[in-house]
Write a protein that holds these residues in place. Sequence first.
Motif, mmCIF file in Angstrom:
data_model
loop_
_atom_site.group_PDB
_atom_site.id
_atom_site.type_symbol
_atom_site.label_atom_id
_atom_site.label_comp_id
_atom_site.label_asym_id
_atom_site.label_seq_id
_atom_site.Cartn_x
_atom_site.Cartn_y
_atom_site.Cartn_z
ATOM 1 N N HIS A 172 0.717 -1.431 0.105
ATOM 2 C CA HIS A 172 0.137 0.160 0.163
ATOM 3 C C HIS A 172 1.265 0.739 -0.048
ATOM 4 N N THR A 288 -5.794 4.031 8.684
ATOM 5 C CA THR A 288 -5.307 2.796 7.313
ATOM 6 C C THR A 288 -4.542 1.651 8.005
ATOM 7 N N LEU A 347 -6.447 -5.370 3.917
ATOM 8 C CA LEU A 347 -6.395 -3.956 3.651
ATOM 9 C C LEU A 347 -7.540 -2.795 3.267
ATOM 10 N N VAL A 349 -8.174 0.808 3.946
ATOM 11 C CA VAL A 349 -7.685 2.294 3.287
ATOM 12 C C VAL A 349 -8.501 3.395 4.192
#
Length: 359
Positions: A172, A288, A347, A349
């Motif tokens: 990321h 995040t 993940l 975000v």
Amino acid sequence: MVTIYDIARAAGVAKSTVANVLSGKGKVSEATRQRVLYYARELGYRPNLLARNLSQHRTFTVALILPTIANPFYPEIMEAIEHILRQRDYQTLFCNTHGDFALGRQQMERLMSRWVDGYIIMGSSMDIADIAHYFRQGVPIVLCDWQENESPSGIPQVTVDFFRAGQLAAEHLLALGHRRIAVIVDEPQQHLRLEGFRTTLRQAGLELPPDRIALGDSSLESGYAAARQLLSVGQELAPPTAIFATNDWMALGAMELVLDRGLRVPEDVSIVGLDDIVVSAHLRPPLTTIAIPKTRLAQEATELLLAQIEAASQEQGRELPPAGEGTDGAAQRQGVTAPLRLVPPSLVVRQSTAVPASP
């Protein structure tokens, strides 16, 4: 205390008839069943669940042993496990060890004297040698989210693919264009997260210098102190544009330090955590993070444990010697449980990461 003898006397039936009605066994007419239930309610009868459960070689009680509830990650796991077990009519006991192995051993002994059916033990709460000792005695045990620097052999374990979690964080930040990246890590318990992160950077042609690795202890305070070290004046390296903290609690501490320095998140420093605790979504800016699916972690651990408990109950029901008294309980349960279940991270975000302000 009201007994089935009292109900039998009030209803004018035999004790065995009352026992059949309350257990749902045997043939009893509907009129008799209703009369027995009526007097049971009127007299305030409460069944002796302990006696009934012991006859089934279990108490329907599970213990969850964890290092601390100060980190919000653990209460979220506790709630998920308790919810799942409650649906199966199990009671849950919770114990903190505060990372003290002697206290963990003492807690385990006390729980065993209370006829607990099985144990879910979370990372850093007990000495693995003590856990292996109890498991060899036939005590049903599952390790959940165990520390990454140990690979206990033979004990069922449910954990997260932390190497992949580190990869996701690095991917990321690299995709955003960050090249000056630092890490806050609780070593050695979290080394897989660090190795996944470092490997991904290396594959992109970047090294992670020692000056850009700061140690924490998974607490908010240690995240604050580690970020101060990473952003301190006088480093040979330029300050990082992004920080990956290997748990959310340290990430929150790092964010606090960045803001105290008069810097902005994410304009000056992007921050990534790991855990996805509930509070992370409600910060300013929201964090995040690499999410751990806590409900699935709890579900997998509970399934493994209940399978062991069922197997142990069946073995004792065949009048074998009790686990830990001349039998190899672990051997009895071979084939019942998988040695390791890995739960994939993901993940999430949010607004604490952005492209770096400087190249």
